[in-house]
Design a protein around this motif. Structure first.
Motif, PDB file in Angstrom:
ATOM      1  N   SER A  34      36.452  60.146  35.166  1.00 26.93           N
ATOM      2  CA  SER A  34      34.906  59.797  34.729  1.00 26.93           C
ATOM      3  C   SER A  34      34.252  58.952  34.134  1.00 26.93           C
ATOM      4  CB  SER A  34      34.116  61.178  34.076  1.00 26.93           C
ATOM      5  OG  SER A  34      34.016  61.487  33.514  1.00 26.93           O
ATOM      6  N   LYS A 100      26.084  60.370  42.627  1.00 25.57           N
ATOM      7  CA  LYS A 100      26.196  59.023  41.547  1.00 25.57           C
ATOM      8  C   LYS A 100      24.777  57.872  41.836  1.00 25.57           C
ATOM      9  CE  LYS A 100      31.248  59.716  41.382  1.00 25.57           C
ATOM     10  NZ  LYS A 100      32.405  59.326  41.885  1.00 25.57           N
ATOM     11  N   ASP A 103      24.344  58.200  36.223  1.00 27.71           N
ATOM     12  CA  ASP A 103      25.674  58.261  36.221  1.00 27.71           C
ATOM     13  C   ASP A 103      25.099  59.332  34.882  1.00 27.71           C
ATOM     14  OD1 ASP A 103      27.628  56.977  37.268  1.00 27.71           O
ATOM     15  OD2 ASP A 103      26.401  55.452  36.000  1.00 27.71           O
ATOM     16  N   ARG A 232      27.599  64.444  34.929  1.00 31.74           N
ATOM     17  CA  ARG A 232      27.919  65.237  36.483  1.00 31.74           C
ATOM     18  C   ARG A 232      28.960  66.378  35.725  1.00 31.74           C
ATOM     19  NH1 ARG A 232      26.992  60.734  38.328  1.00 31.74           N
ATOM     20  NH2 ARG A 232      28.805  59.474  37.211  1.00 31.74           N
ATOM     21  N   ASP A 235      32.815  65.443  34.554  1.00 32.27           N
ATOM     22  CA  ASP A 235      32.231  64.450  33.326  1.00 32.27           C
ATOM     23  C   ASP A 235      32.994  64.880  32.177  1.00 32.27           C
ATOM     24  OD1 ASP A 235      32.262  63.409  36.063  1.00 32.27           O
ATOM     25  OD2 ASP A 235      30.654  61.791  35.353  1.00 32.27           O
TER      26      ASP A 235
END
Length: 269
Positions: A34, A100, A103, A232, A235
């Motif tokens: 990420s 996506k 972010d 996310r 990430d």
């Protein structure tokens, strides 16, 4: 000769497919790239509700400004990447992340157990209370004094949820008056149409900082929530870098400077 060539090309295509399949599998094998993804892009995109002052909102020139906007920009400088801001529909923040389109969600985002199922959070950077505001000079000093009084709040807000959860206080009230916005509720409080207003602290303090002589914030409140940046679910590497940046902003005094700019005091956790 032609048959050999066709056979060779067929084998090459099959091999290419197999290699491609292996590459895709490896990319989804759990390796956290990420932070590499953000560095390679050279930017991260912040999803936000652009009508949530002072965290993020459009000014009179249509520019997106606010406390979280300034904080994100300073964090981006530390990370060595650019930052862009993308308004989103708040109910869709989890899918905006997973698809996506953005972010991070960085906009007064409350850390809630339900949200933890769909996103990862950084360390909290500030606390937010559901505070009680009364007119300057009011005899109301705490929750107990709200008995028999009229209380205003924004309909459908966290403030409404918090007050409803305190059944003892709610049942003691004379009336709850719903408003479409917090500033309308606070204006009616100033004009004596309601006795108190329950309001999200970040919004309330921003509004009240402009009219300090008209209001008093009580020590009693209806609960505390943490604000953090949402990412996310997988990430973790990017979250770790954001945590480092947020820590540095606290240590170098920049976060306090931004806080005082928007709230008149340091609200950083």
């Amino acid at each position: 000769m032609r048959k050999k060539l066709v056979m060779f090309l067929t084998i090459a295509v099959i091999a290419g497919i197999l290699i491609s399949g292996c590459t895709s599998a490896n990319s989804g094998s759990g390796k956290d790239e990420s932070w590499e993804y953000i560095k390679n892009k050279g930017e991260f995109i912040v999803g936000l509700d652009d009508a949530f002052p002072p965290m993020g909102f459009k000014d009179e020139n249509g520019e997106i400004v606010g406390f979280d906007i300034d904080l994100a920009r300073e964090a981006a400088k530390i990370l060595g990447v650019e930052v862009k801001f993308q308004p989103v529909i708040w109910e869709n923040i989890a899918s905006e992340l997973s698809n996506k389109n953005v972010d991070v969600i960085w906009n007064g985002l409350s850390v809630k157990e339900e949200r933890k199922k769909n996103m990862l959070f950084t360390d909290p950077y500030m606390e937010d209370r559901q505070m009680i505001v009364v007119a300057k000079g009011s005899s109301i000093k705490g929750k107990a004094d709200l008995a028999g009084k009229t209380v205003g709040l924004q309909a459908g807000s966290s403030s409404e949820d918090a007050l409803n959860a305190d059944t003892k206080t709610k049942e003691s009230l004379k009336e709850i008056v719903p408003y479409t916005s917090n500033d309308q509720a606070l204006m009616d409080l100033k004009n004596g149409r309601v006795d108190a207003v329950v309001v999200d602290e970040v919004v309330g303090r921003y509004y009240i900082s402009k009219y300090m002589d008209d209001y008093t914030i009580l020590e009693d409140h209806f609960g505390v929530e943490d604000f953090a940046v949402g990412l996310r679910k997988g990430d973790k590497a990017f979250a770790a870098e954001l945590n480092k940046a947020l820590k540095q902003l606290k240590e170098n005094g920049k976060a306090e400077e931004i806080s005082i700019k928007w709230f008149g005091e340091n609200v950083i956790k």
